[in-house]
Design a protein around this motif. Structure first.
Motif, short mmCIF file in Angstrom:
data_model
loop_
_atom_site.label_atom_id
_atom_site.label_comp_id
_atom_site.label_asym_id
_atom_site.label_seq_id
_atom_site.Cartn_x
_atom_site.Cartn_y
_atom_site.Cartn_z
N ILE B 80 25.31 51.04 40.80
CA ILE B 80 25.92 51.29 42.11
C ILE B 80 25.00 51.53 43.44
N ILE B 83 23.36 48.24 44.43
CA ILE B 83 24.57 47.48 45.21
C ILE B 83 24.56 48.29 46.59
N GLU B 168 32.00 38.75 41.52
CA GLU B 168 31.39 40.22 41.68
C GLU B 168 32.40 41.11 41.30
N GLN B 169 33.90 40.88 41.70
CA GLN B 169 35.01 41.80 41.72
C GLN B 169 34.98 42.15 40.14
N LEU B 172 32.27 44.54 38.92
CA LEU B 172 32.51 45.80 38.93
C LEU B 172 33.37 46.58 38.34
N ASN B 173 34.73 45.55 38.12
CA ASN B 173 35.69 46.29 37.11
C ASN B 173 35.37 46.64 35.86
N THR B 228 29.69 48.02 30.19
CA THR B 228 29.13 48.58 31.43
C THR B 228 27.72 48.05 31.47
N ILE B 232 26.26 45.77 34.58
CA ILE B 232 25.33 46.28 35.85
C ILE B 232 24.08 45.43 35.52
N SER B 235 24.76 42.54 37.55
CA SER B 235 25.02 42.90 39.00
C SER B 235 23.51 43.22 39.70
#
Lengths: 81, 250
Positions: B80, B83, B168-169, B172-173, B228, B232, B235
């Motif tokens: 997070i 990002i 991307e969505q 993150l979900n 997770t 991550i 991401s």
């Protein structure tokens, strides 16, 4: 642990650590840092800590090298100091 | 300044090396770490209490469940943070004209090799996650390998090709769902009247004995960790490689 094997790995470990700090080209430094992680992985495996060795190989030598190289390619390649 | 740093490094190194002599021998069964009763308990009782052959996974996912759960939260927070630092949202109409069309023809050899390798890598990652209690591995390692397979797609073709699989969505979900799975196992055992992350009580809602409930719950939390970590890792890479625009990879 076989001491001859250990000695060779530890000597290379020190050499790669010094080179990755000294070299001016950051791309070379991050690749040598990957080599350092892989040598650490061999040391863990030699000490029968296979879980740690696996994590070191996947995270240290694998993905974090990719992150470092991606960062170097997107910022500057020469070290200023 | 550099000489000062060198002196402090030499002194610290000398202190550390002088302490090495006090260490017990490698693998000494009578060393404090091995003879302490907690280690003895783990070595002798883990298999009887949890039915998990790999002691390391049992300690990480069951006896020390809090630690692993918040390690996962640390990874989530790192993702997070990256990002929030790197991600840039450009308004759609503003730079539509100036944006260059990204046409990169993938190299034939690289593309074919990666096409062959990626399914095998993903299969191996799933094996590492699912087989974490029997052999080395688990959620972290398997998740990293699974995330690396998506990074390989992005490297061998381009970022847009990888985004077809992991938009991307969705990434993150998945990152949030992973932690919710882990915490869900803890909360479920809490609602059934035991401590947080005390899996043995879950045999009431699982078709298993209390010992097998701990075994299966460990697999469940490993899957949560893997969700997770996969999300991550990908991401972080996609933000670093595209300077936060998510349009053009390396």
């Amino acid at each position: 642990m076989i001491w001859q094997f250990d000695l060779i790995i530890l000597v290379f470990l020190v050499i790669t650590a010094i080179i990755s700090l000294q070299v001016k080209d950051l791309l070379a430094a991050s690749m040598i840092f990957g080599v350092y992680s892989f040598l650490m992985c061999l040391l863990w495996a030699g000490m029968a800590a296979v879980d740690v060795a696996f994590t070191e190989a996947a995270v240290g030598a694998g993905v974090s090298s990719v992150f470092l190289i991606a960062t170097v390619l997107r910022t500057s390649r020469r070290s200023s100091d | 300044m550099k000489s000062l740093a060198l002196i402090s490094v030499v002194i610290t190194g000398w202190l550390l090396l002088s302490a090495v002599g006090d260490f017990p021998d490698w693998g000494d069964p009578n060393s404090p770490a091995n003879s302490y009763r907690l280690s003895q308990h783990f070595v002798t009782e883990t298999f009887h209490e949890t039915a998990v052959p790999n002691m390391v996974t049992a300690v990480l996912a069951d006896y020390r469940g809090y630690d692993t759960m918040f390690e996962t939260v640390v990874i989530f927070t790192a993702g997070i943070a990256i990002i929030s630092i790197l991600r840039r949202f450009t308004s759609d109409g503003a730079d539509a004209g100036t944006e260059k069309v990204y046409e990169k023809r993938p190299d034939l050899i690289v593309d074919t090799t990666c096409r062959l390798m990626i399914p095998i890598i993903q299969l191996f990652a799933l094996y590492v996650i699912a087989h974490g209690h029997h052999s080395p591995g688990g959620g972290f390692q398997g998740g990293v390998i699974f995330g690396a397979s998506f990074i390989l797609i992005a490297l061998s073709r381009d970022l847009q090709a990888a985004h077809k699989w992991v938009p991307e969505q969705r990434v993150l979900n998945l990152a949030g769902i992973g932690i919710l799975i882990y915490a869900g196992f803890g909360l479920a055992s809490m609602f059934l009247g035991q401590n947080f992350l005390d899996y043995a009580i879950l045999h009431k809602i699982m078709p298993a004995s209390p010992i097998e409930a701990r075994y299966h719950s460990m697999l469940g939390v490993e899957i949560g960790v893997a969700f997770t970590v996969t999300a991550i890792m990908y991401s972080i890479y996609s933000n670093l490689a595209s300077k936060g625009t998510m349009k053009e990879g390396l």
